[in-house]
Design a protein around this motif. Structure first.
Motif, PDB file in Angstrom:
ATOM      1  N   THR A 228      19.347   0.363 -14.228  1.00 33.82           N
ATOM      2  CA  THR A 228      19.162   2.428 -13.834  1.00 33.82           C
ATOM      3  C   THR A 228      20.436   2.784 -14.259  1.00 33.82           C
ATOM      4  O   THR A 228      19.967   4.366 -14.658  1.00 33.82           O
ATOM      5  CB  THR A 228      19.363   2.569 -12.261  1.00 33.82           C
ATOM      6  OG1 THR A 228      20.653   1.557 -11.539  1.00 33.82           O
ATOM      7  CG2 THR A 228      17.475   1.455 -11.697  1.00 33.82           C
ATOM      8  N   THR A 270      11.552  -1.803 -10.547  1.00 35.25           N
ATOM      9  CA  THR A 270      10.500  -0.777 -10.687  1.00 35.25           C
ATOM     10  C   THR A 270       9.303  -0.637  -9.117  1.00 35.25           C
ATOM     11  O   THR A 270       9.287  -0.491  -8.310  1.00 35.25           O
ATOM     12  CB  THR A 270      10.259  -0.837 -11.161  1.00 35.25           C
ATOM     13  OG1 THR A 270       9.975  -1.339 -12.372  1.00 35.25           O
ATOM     14  CG2 THR A 270      11.037   0.314 -13.027  1.00 35.25           C
ATOM     15  N   ALA A 273      11.130   0.006  -5.932  1.00 40.56           N
ATOM     16  CA  ALA A 273      10.670   1.025  -6.194  1.00 40.56           C
ATOM     17  C   ALA A 273       9.563   1.382  -5.290  1.00 40.56           C
ATOM     18  O   ALA A 273       9.433   2.296  -4.201  1.00 40.56           O
ATOM     19  CB  ALA A 273      11.506   1.692  -7.100  1.00 40.56           C
ATOM     20  N   VAL A 277       8.044   3.164  -1.528  1.00 39.95           N
ATOM     21  CA  VAL A 277       7.854   4.952  -1.451  1.00 39.95           C
ATOM     22  C   VAL A 277       6.649   4.321  -1.186  1.00 39.95           C
ATOM     23  O   VAL A 277       5.946   5.368  -0.541  1.00 39.95           O
ATOM     24  CB  VAL A 277       7.034   4.682  -3.599  1.00 39.95           C
ATOM     25  CG1 VAL A 277       6.246   6.354  -2.859  1.00 39.95           C
ATOM     26  CG2 VAL A 277       8.443   5.329  -4.076  1.00 39.95           C
ATOM     27  N   SER A 287       7.618  13.732  -0.943  1.00 35.85           N
ATOM     28  CA  SER A 287       7.531  14.606  -2.746  1.00 35.85           C
ATOM     29  C   SER A 287       7.770  13.041  -3.339  1.00 35.85           C
ATOM     30  O   SER A 287       7.304  13.046  -4.203  1.00 35.85           O
ATOM     31  CB  SER A 287       8.578  15.067  -3.223  1.00 35.85           C
ATOM     32  OG  SER A 287       9.347  14.315  -2.762  1.00 35.85           O
ATOM     33  N   SER A 288       7.918  11.726  -2.789  1.00 36.40           N
ATOM     34  CA  SER A 288       8.002  10.603  -3.061  1.00 36.40           C
ATOM     35  C   SER A 288       6.614   9.651  -3.797  1.00 36.40           C
ATOM     36  O   SER A 288       6.503   9.409  -4.722  1.00 36.40           O
ATOM     37  CB  SER A 288       8.696   9.508  -2.828  1.00 36.40           C
ATOM     38  OG  SER A 288       7.995   9.343  -1.711  1.00 36.40           O
ATOM     39  N   ASP A 290       4.723  11.298  -6.231  1.00 39.63           N
ATOM     40  CA  ASP A 290       4.708  11.649  -7.253  1.00 39.63           C
ATOM     41  C   ASP A 290       5.114  10.545  -8.290  1.00 39.63           C
ATOM     42  O   ASP A 290       5.207  11.167  -9.357  1.00 39.63           O
ATOM     43  CB  ASP A 290       4.743  13.295  -7.635  1.00 39.63           C
ATOM     44  CG  ASP A 290       4.327  13.948  -6.906  1.00 39.63           C
ATOM     45  OD1 ASP A 290       2.631  13.927  -6.623  1.00 39.63           O
ATOM     46  OD2 ASP A 290       4.835  15.329  -6.068  1.00 39.63           O
ATOM     47  N   TRP A 291       5.717  10.148  -7.545  1.00 41.10           N
ATOM     48  CA  TRP A 291       6.341   8.861  -8.602  1.00 41.10           C
ATOM     49  C   TRP A 291       6.017   7.811  -8.347  1.00 41.10           C
ATOM     50  O   TRP A 291       6.360   6.999  -9.810  1.00 41.10           O
ATOM     51  CB  TRP A 291       8.272   8.287  -7.307  1.00 41.10           C
ATOM     52  CG  TRP A 291       9.247   9.627  -7.290  1.00 41.10           C
ATOM     53  CD1 TRP A 291       9.099  10.933  -7.455  1.00 41.10           C
ATOM     54  CD2 TRP A 291       9.540   9.784  -6.120  1.00 41.10           C
ATOM     55  NE1 TRP A 291       9.891  11.375  -7.146  1.00 41.10           N
ATOM     56  CE2 TRP A 291      10.102  10.617  -6.374  1.00 41.10           C
ATOM     57  CE3 TRP A 291      10.754   8.021  -5.298  1.00 41.10           C
ATOM     58  CZ2 TRP A 291      11.926  11.593  -5.238  1.00 41.10           C
ATOM     59  CZ3 TRP A 291      11.528   8.214  -4.733  1.00 41.10           C
ATOM     60  CH2 TRP A 291      12.005   9.336  -4.407  1.00 41.10           C
ATOM     61  N   PRO A 294       4.749   6.957 -12.463  1.00 36.70           N
ATOM     62  CA  PRO A 294       5.353   7.171 -13.256  1.00 36.70           C
ATOM     63  C   PRO A 294       5.983   5.342 -13.254  1.00 36.70           C
ATOM     64  O   PRO A 294       6.751   4.942 -14.486  1.00 36.70           O
ATOM     65  CB  PRO A 294       6.309   8.497 -13.301  1.00 36.70           C
ATOM     66  CG  PRO A 294       5.402   9.150 -12.797  1.00 36.70           C
ATOM     67  CD  PRO A 294       3.968   8.896 -11.823  1.00 36.70           C
ATOM     68  N   LEU A 295       6.216   5.203 -11.945  1.00 34.97           N
ATOM     69  CA  LEU A 295       6.397   4.581 -12.144  1.00 34.97           C
ATOM     70  C   LEU A 295       5.920   3.122 -12.594  1.00 34.97           C
ATOM     71  O   LEU A 295       6.201   2.038 -13.122  1.00 34.97           O
ATOM     72  CB  LEU A 295       6.933   3.842 -10.441  1.00 34.97           C
ATOM     73  CG  LEU A 295       8.665   5.198 -10.094  1.00 34.97           C
ATOM     74  CD1 LEU A 295       8.542   4.418  -8.805  1.00 34.97           C
ATOM     75  CD2 LEU A 295       9.649   3.950 -10.587  1.00 34.97           C
ATOM     76  N   GLU A 298       6.079   2.965 -15.731  1.00 34.85           N
ATOM     77  CA  GLU A 298       7.939   2.375 -16.187  1.00 34.85           C
ATOM     78  C   GLU A 298       7.685   1.066 -16.074  1.00 34.85           C
ATOM     79  O   GLU A 298       8.173  -0.103 -17.564  1.00 34.85           O
ATOM     80  CB  GLU A 298       8.811   3.310 -15.567  1.00 34.85           C
ATOM     81  CG  GLU A 298      10.238   2.459 -15.672  1.00 34.85           C
ATOM     82  CD  GLU A 298      11.428   3.242 -15.446  1.00 34.85           C
ATOM     83  OE1 GLU A 298      12.203   2.537 -15.138  1.00 34.85           O
ATOM     84  OE2 GLU A 298      10.683   3.730 -14.597  1.00 34.85           O
TER      85      GLU A 298
END
Length: 307
Positions: A228, A270, A273, A277, A287-288, A290-291, A294-295, A298
């Motif tokens: 990280t 990841t 996370a 989320v 708003s998380s 939207d992660w 991408p996660l 990744e």
């Protein structure tokens, strides 16, 4: 129900904009700051999320950090009792700990006003690497708390929560990540993992850097903290190789092993996370959501790097 004292305090302007829950740790705050009365305290809100609220309370030149944590943020007191205090890890001193209404309140040493996120210098990242090597050098007793079974469980929870974009995730974790994690656990003893080792949680007073926010701490041989930290550094234009080389030198360890620990640690980070989320973040930090994509992307890239 709000207490008569709290209502009176609000009416008289004693607490001002400070939340009512701070009253529960008022004696410790007054003692640490030397403030004669609550009305003499200055307050600055540093963070407010669904499961966490952080304030700096000050009187003159003396200040403390006061935190309220619930859900996943409620375990910081346990982390201090199990790891930070007995292992003498570089962290703010815990002055007071109070359990209140399903949450934990902490009064902590104020270790500085500038974070690495605010001033993301190369020198700051190198100092953070040195601190991480110091943390990982401390021997610990206890089994890993992030083994192959934990990863399989996280993958199943992510797939269940987001079946379409996470299609095939469980199979990839079982076939590629699980054997790699099991092999690493046979090779390396577990050490302390901070769990959220990023710029916003690295603070300086101009003389030293200190990691803060320890509720996600656990034991494992992986190196998600280095993942990280370097992930953030690269996004800011710093050279990853320079930081990893510095870590290997400070820790006195093999580069090939460190890269393996970091890659596997990144996969675990990841997955953890994503699970947070999907199960909590979408409710406490809307708003998380939207992660998630991408996660997942990744994680796919990290799994592709596994042998």
């Amino acid at each position: 129900m709000r207490t008569a004292r709290a209502l009176l305090a609000e009416r008289e302007g004693v607490y001002g904009v400070l939340p009512e829950w701070i009253e529960a740790v008022e004696p410790a705050v007054l003692k640490a700051t030397g403030a004669p009365a609550p009305g003499d305290l200055g307050g600055e809100q540093l963070r407010r999320w669904g499961s966490s609220e952080v304030w700096r309370l000050s009187y003159g030149l003396r200040s403390v950090i006061v935190k309220r944590g619930s859900d996943t943020q409620s375990t910081e007191g346990t982390a201090y009792e199990r790891y930070v205090r007995p292992l003498r890890l570089p962290a703010p001193e815990l002055i007071e700990l109070v359990h209140l209404d399903g949450a934990v309140l902490l009064v902590m040493e104020d270790v500085g006003r500038v974070t690495l996120e605010q001033e993301p210098s190369l020198e700051g990242f190198l100092a953070a690497v040195d601190l991480l090597a110091e943390i990982r050098s401390v021997p610990v007793d206890g089994a890993s708390e992030f083994d192959a079974d934990r990863l399989s469980d996280l993958a199943a929870r992510v797939a269940e929560g987001r079946p379409e974009p996470a299609s095939g995730l469980v199979e990839r974790v079982e076939n590629r990540l699980r054997p790699a994690v099991a092999d690493l656990h046979r090779m390396v003893r577990p050490r302390v993992v901070h769990g959220d080792y990023v710029g916003k949680n690295l603070v300086t007073d101009g003389r030293r850097w200190t990691p803060v926010d320890w509720p996600l701490t656990y034991l494992a041989p992986q190196l998600p903290d280095l993942y990280t930290l370097t992930r953030e550094a690269v996004a800011l234009g710093h050279d990853r190789d320079h930081l990893v080389t510095r870590y290997c030198e400070a820790a006195g360890t093999d580069r090939t092993l460190v890269e393996r620990q970091t890659l596997i640690g990144g996969c675990g980070f990841t997955l953890r996370a994503l699970a947070w989320v999907i199960e909590e973040g979408v409710h406490t930090v809307p708003s998380s959501k939207d992660w998630i994509t991408p996660l997942l992307d990744e994680l796919d890239g990290l799994l592709d790097q596994l042998p």
